[in-house]
Design an enzyme around this catalytic site. Structure first.
Site, PDB file in Angstrom:
ATOM      1  N   LYS A  42       6.515  -3.547  -4.845  1.00 52.70           N
ATOM      2  CA  LYS A  42       7.934  -3.200  -4.856  1.00 52.70           C
ATOM      3  C   LYS A  42       8.545  -3.368  -3.474  1.00 52.70           C
ATOM      4  CE  LYS A  42      11.780  -1.561  -6.498  1.00 52.70           C
ATOM      5  NZ  LYS A  42      12.576  -2.507  -7.289  1.00 52.70           N
TER       6      LYS A  42
ATOM      7  N   ARG B 108       4.811   0.554  -6.212  1.00 59.25           N
ATOM      8  CA  ARG B 108       4.808  -0.277  -5.016  1.00 59.25           C
ATOM      9  C   ARG B 108       3.855  -1.466  -5.166  1.00 59.25           C
ATOM     10  NH1 ARG B 108       6.757   2.389  -0.355  1.00 59.25           N
ATOM     11  NH2 ARG B 108       5.340   1.247   0.984  1.00 59.25           N
TER      12      ARG B 108
ATOM     13  N   ASN C 194      -1.074   1.739   5.728  1.00 57.77           N
ATOM     14  CA  ASN C 194      -0.227   0.686   5.174  1.00 57.77           C
ATOM     15  C   ASN C 194       0.268  -0.149   6.348  1.00 57.77           C
ATOM     16  OD1 ASN C 194       1.698  -0.881   3.858  1.00 57.77           O
ATOM     17  ND2 ASN C 194       3.212   0.757   3.787  1.00 57.77           N
ATOM     18  N   GLY C 195       0.143  -1.463   6.251  1.00 61.85           N
ATOM     19  CA  GLY C 195       0.565  -2.340   7.349  1.00 61.85           C
ATOM     20  C   GLY C 195      -0.537  -3.327   7.666  1.00 61.85           C
TER      21      GLY C 195
ATOM     22  N   CYS D 295       0.818  -1.209   0.000  1.00 60.91           N
ATOM     23  CA  CYS D 295       0.000   0.000   0.000  1.00 60.91           C
ATOM     24  C   CYS D 295       0.854   1.262   0.000  1.00 60.91           C
ATOM     25  CB  CYS D 295      -0.877   0.031   1.244  1.00 60.91           C
ATOM     26  SG  CYS D 295      -1.890  -1.421   1.410  1.00 60.91           S
TER      27      CYS D 295
ATOM     28  N   HIS E 136      19.784 -34.850 -11.356  1.00 60.01           N
ATOM     29  CA  HIS E 136      19.024 -35.295 -10.182  1.00 60.01           C
ATOM     30  C   HIS E 136      17.546 -34.928 -10.285  1.00 60.01           C
ATOM     31  CE1 HIS E 136      22.787 -36.432  -8.323  1.00 60.01           C
ATOM     32  NE2 HIS E 136      23.280 -35.290  -8.752  1.00 60.01           N
TER      33      HIS E 136
ATOM     34  N   GLU F  83      18.623 -15.667 -10.383  1.00 58.85           N
ATOM     35  CA  GLU F  83      18.154 -14.292 -10.606  1.00 58.85           C
ATOM     36  C   GLU F  83      17.569 -14.137 -12.015  1.00 58.85           C
ATOM     37  OE1 GLU F  83      17.393 -11.913  -8.870  1.00 58.85           O
ATOM     38  OE2 GLU F  83      17.411 -10.167 -10.156  1.00 58.85           O
TER      39      GLU F  83
ATOM     40  N   TRP G 167      -2.955  -2.584  -1.664  1.00 58.82           N
ATOM     41  CA  TRP G 167      -2.553  -3.932  -2.088  1.00 58.82           C
ATOM     42  C   TRP G 167      -3.255  -4.864  -1.119  1.00 58.82           C
ATOM     43  CZ3 TRP G 167       0.289  -8.210  -0.357  1.00 58.82           C
ATOM     44  CH2 TRP G 167       0.817  -9.048  -1.360  1.00 58.82           C
TER      45      TRP G 167
ATOM     46  N   LYS H  33      13.784 -12.918 -12.678  1.00 61.06           N
ATOM     47  CA  LYS H  33      13.440 -11.770 -13.533  1.00 61.06           C
ATOM     48  C   LYS H  33      12.414 -12.186 -14.564  1.00 61.06           C
ATOM     49  CE  LYS H  33      14.411  -9.114 -11.768  1.00 61.06           C
ATOM     50  NZ  LYS H  33      15.112  -9.089 -10.534  1.00 61.06           N
TER      51      LYS H  33
ATOM     52  N   GLU I  85       8.874 -12.982 -13.011  1.00 62.77           N
ATOM     53  CA  GLU I  85       8.091 -11.889 -12.425  1.00 62.77           C
ATOM     54  C   GLU I  85       7.576 -10.896 -13.455  1.00 62.77           C
ATOM     55  OE1 GLU I  85       9.927  -9.459  -9.350  1.00 62.77           O
ATOM     56  OE2 GLU I  85      11.851  -9.581 -10.321  1.00 62.77           O
TER      57      GLU I  85
HETATM   58  O1  M6R Z   1      13.570  -4.042  -1.035  1.00 66.16           O
HETATM   59  P1  M6R Z   1      14.195  -5.405  -0.961  1.00 66.16           P
HETATM   60  O2  M6R Z   1      15.484  -5.493  -1.712  1.00 66.16           O
HETATM   61  O3  M6R Z   1      14.374  -5.878   0.460  1.00 66.16           O
HETATM   62  O4  M6R Z   1      13.179  -6.367  -1.649  1.00 66.16           O
HETATM   63  C1  M6R Z   1      13.380  -7.749  -1.665  1.00 66.16           C
HETATM   64  C2  M6R Z   1      12.498  -8.432  -2.687  1.00 66.16           C
HETATM   65  O5  M6R Z   1      11.150  -8.180  -2.397  1.00 66.16           O
HETATM   66  C3  M6R Z   1      12.794  -7.950  -4.114  1.00 66.16           C
HETATM   67  O6  M6R Z   1      14.127  -8.152  -4.462  1.00 66.16           O
HETATM   68  C4  M6R Z   1      11.901  -8.692  -5.120  1.00 66.16           C
HETATM   69  O7  M6R Z   1      12.263 -10.038  -5.177  1.00 66.16           O
HETATM   70  C5  M6R Z   1      12.000  -8.030  -6.494  1.00 66.16           C
HETATM   71  N1  M6R Z   1      10.708  -7.900  -7.066  1.00 66.16           N
HETATM   72  C6  M6R Z   1      12.824  -8.791  -7.440  1.00 66.16           C
HETATM   73  O8  M6R Z   1      12.894  -8.214  -8.694  1.00 66.16           O
END
Ligand code: M6R
Length: 612
Positions: free
Chosen positions: A607, A27, A100-101, A2, A506, A483, A74, A487, A490
């Site tokens: 985010k 976000r 937010n929270g 949020c 395996h 990674e 959110w 990417k 997501e």
């Molecule tokens: O703000 P942070 O680096 O702590 O966030 C961690 C993850 O939420 C963040 O890296 C998330 O996996 C990204 N969407 C990856 O692209």
């Protein structure tokens, strides 16, 4: 997660709030709403879906008034719907709240308030807050501030709130506990927001509210006190980036812009952390003697930052004599990790607000450990709660998919590993000089990869359409495989899995057929890893796999085994992950573009993950 904004000034509040919410869109959210104080009433507009839907509602039914609060939601408690959208109101509509929270004890508070005659409209945890404040006023709280103080003390959980009172039109209230919130100071107008980019174009300085603080924000001043009512002197700070840093700057998306920023950011980090005499300077937070005696490091992080932590572990174990572990913060906090006060805990985070990583820091501090954060956001909770910080200094990262923060985190780990090595004499000064000289080649190598983006685009477009893809790497590039897969999944919504190539036999080898793209990170190395990767590639080839290799420029042989090759310049083994991942970021980017997804705001993602 949020986003919260608030405004008090002499401009029309609604467009200011919408602009702030737009800048918070990254976000992640699924509905939005604003409330404005208008001729003695608080009026609101809410809508599900994108902000454009709310704007349309406002075009049809505008809101007049110069103070207000806004929110992007959110969903956690209750589906995304108009009624669950914030702001939420007290029964008498004299109090409006955005939040937010998560309020953990909302169910019991709701029962109690229902018993006192309050009627709830939504399924949210947030709605108890305006009702609690209303109840405090009914029961004789001396002022709106007193009512807020009493109400907030009843809450268990995390909150960043913005509060508007119908009967106190010259103030907007805000408070935080465990969720981010800042106050922006403008010229004859003030703001509240979840983070600085939301209002960067309108403010000259910022106050970072601490946990357990409440602010009464007026047009010309800010008054802050603690939950116990003790006065806190506001401490405005200059903002270290510019409003253009939070703009797209001619790129089609923030993610593409942020990918392009990487060579500059990596160069700047080298300049910042390496002194004129060639020594690495990590600042005064932890003394050299501390590192001399250190025997264990624990890195904790989530998502992409966790992959950077995996790279950090491999590098530090390789270069120093210290035992290093990396753990997912969400696992670390619920296992029994046997940490003693002699362990250095390194949380890694772009936002500095990730709930699980923050919880891990708090546990580490309780155990008596020193905490050295790697973080991008000044004034964030992680920065404030750690003993020392190594800033990644990327500027705001707006694209939900982390790119520039990742390579900056990797660069910081490279510098930190070499720094520790130097302090402990694991390597000679001459050897360290050699490493640093090769580390300086990395930004240009990354630039070269980006220059080659058209080739990467064509390859991505050729392979984007299947249901799944597999990423394989070994040693330093095992995290790169993870990674790359993250990417891809997501932003393109294609299922993707990262695997240590040696694990293929395996299990995952059963997946190989002519239609599964297998992305193999196979840059040349000075040890046997390259040969081992080639053997793994041959195993895929033997099963008619569709192989795409990330390979070192000039490696002609690999062409014979693969359908396509993403060539990258040669850099020292240890630093290849910083270069290789950029090719995979672009590959995921162009796959997502071909699949027509919303690249900067992928579905369901936030985010900054400020709740567990
Ligand atoms: O703000 P942070 O680096 O702590 O966030 C961690 C993850 O939420 C963040 O890296 C998330 O996996 C990204 N969407 C990856 O692209």
């Amino acid at each position: 997660m949020c986003g919260v904004v608030g405004y008090i000034g002499s401009k029309s509040a609604a467009p200011v709030l919408i602009d702030g919410l737009r800048r918070l869109e990254y976000r992640g959210y699924d509905s939005a709403g604003i409330a404005v104080l208008s001729e003695g009433r608080i009026l609101s507009r809410k809508e599900t879906g994108r902000l454009a839907n709310l704007e349309k509602v406002l075009t049809d039914a505008p809101l007049q008034g110069t103070r207000g609060i806004g929110h992007t939601r959110w969903a956690t408690h209750g589906a995304p719907s108009q009624v669950n959208s914030h702001p939420h109101f007290s029964s008498d509509e004299a109090v409006a709240v955005v939040h937010n929270g998560i309020i953990e004890n909302y169910a019991e508070l709701r029962d109690e308030l229902t018993g006192k005659g309050h009627h709830f409209l939504s399924e949210t945890d947030t709605e108890v807050i305006p009702h609690l404040i209303e109840q405090e006023l009914k029961e004789g709280a001396a002022s709106p501030l007193a009512a807020v103080l009493h109400a907030l003390k009843r809450l268990r959980g995390a909150y960043a709130v913005g509060i508007l009172f119908r009967d106190e039109p010259d103030a907007v209230y805000c408070a935080r506990l465990g969720s981010p919130l800042i106050i922006g100071l403008g010229d004859g107008e003030n703001f509240i927001a979840s983070d600085v980019p939301a209002i960067i174009n309108r403010i000259s300085s910022v106050i970072y509210l601490n946990d357990g603080e409440i602010a009464r924000v007026r047009q010309d001043r800010v008054e802050i006190c603690t939950l116990e009512g003790a006065t806190v002197e506001p401490d405005p700070q200059a903002v270290s980036f510019h409003s253009e840093d939070a703009e797209c700057a001619g790129f089609e998306t923030f993610m593409l812009k942020e990918i392009h920023e990487q060579p500059r950011i990596l160069r700047a980090l080298l300049g910042q952390y390496i002194s004129a005499d060639g020594s690495i300077d990590i600042g005064p937070g932890l003394k050299p003697d501390y590192f001399r005696k250190l025997n264990r490091i624990m890195i904790v992080a989530c998502g992409t930052a966790y992959h950077a932590g995996m790279y950090g572990k491999l590098l530090m174990e390789n270069l120093t004599g210290i035992a290093v572990e990396t753990d997912l913060a969400s696992e670390f906090r619920y296992r029994d990790p046997k940490i003693d006060p002699g362990t250095l805990v390194i949380p890694v985070s772009q936002s500095g607000e990730t709930a699980d990583t923050l919880a891990s820091i708090r546990m580490a501090k309780d155990w008596g450990c020193r905490v050295l954060a790697i973080c991008n956001v000044e004034g964030s909770s992680m920065v404030r709660e750690s003993d020392a910080v190594l800033f990644t200094n990327c500027g705001p990262e707006i694209g939900v998919a982390s790119t520039k923060a990742y390579t900056a985190q990797q660069m910081i780990f490279a510098l930190l590993a070499l720094y520790i090595t130097g302090i402990r004499n694991d390597l000679t000064p001459e050897q360290i000089k050699g490493y640093l000289s090769e580390l300086h080649e990395v930004p240009d190598a990354v630039h070269y990869v980006i220059q080659n983006k058209e080739t990467i685009r064509k390859i991505a477009e050729k392979h984007h359409d299947g249901p799944s893809s597999l990423y394989m790497g070994r040693k330093f590039n095992y995290p790169t495989a993870l990674e790359g897969a993250l990417k891809n999944k997501e932003i393109s919504y294609q299922h993707a899995e990262g695997y240590a190539a040696g694990e293929m036999k395996h299990g995952p080898i059963a997946l190989i057929n002519e239609s599964l793209p297998v992305i193999c990170i196979c840059t040349k190395t000075s040890d046997e890893v390259y040969e081992k990767m080639l053997s793994n590639i041959k195993e895929v080839e033997a099963r008619n796999g569709r192989i795409i290799a990330v390979a070192t420029e000039g490696d002609i042989e690999i062409r014979k085994l693969t359908q396509d090759v993403l060539y990258v310049p040669e850099v020292r083994d240890e630093f290849t992950p910083i270069v290789n991942v950029v090719a995979l970021q672009l590959m995921a980017y162009y796959a997502a573009r071909a699949r027509g997804t919303d690249i900067d705001k992928p579905r369901n993602l936030a985010k900054s993950v400020t709740v567990e």
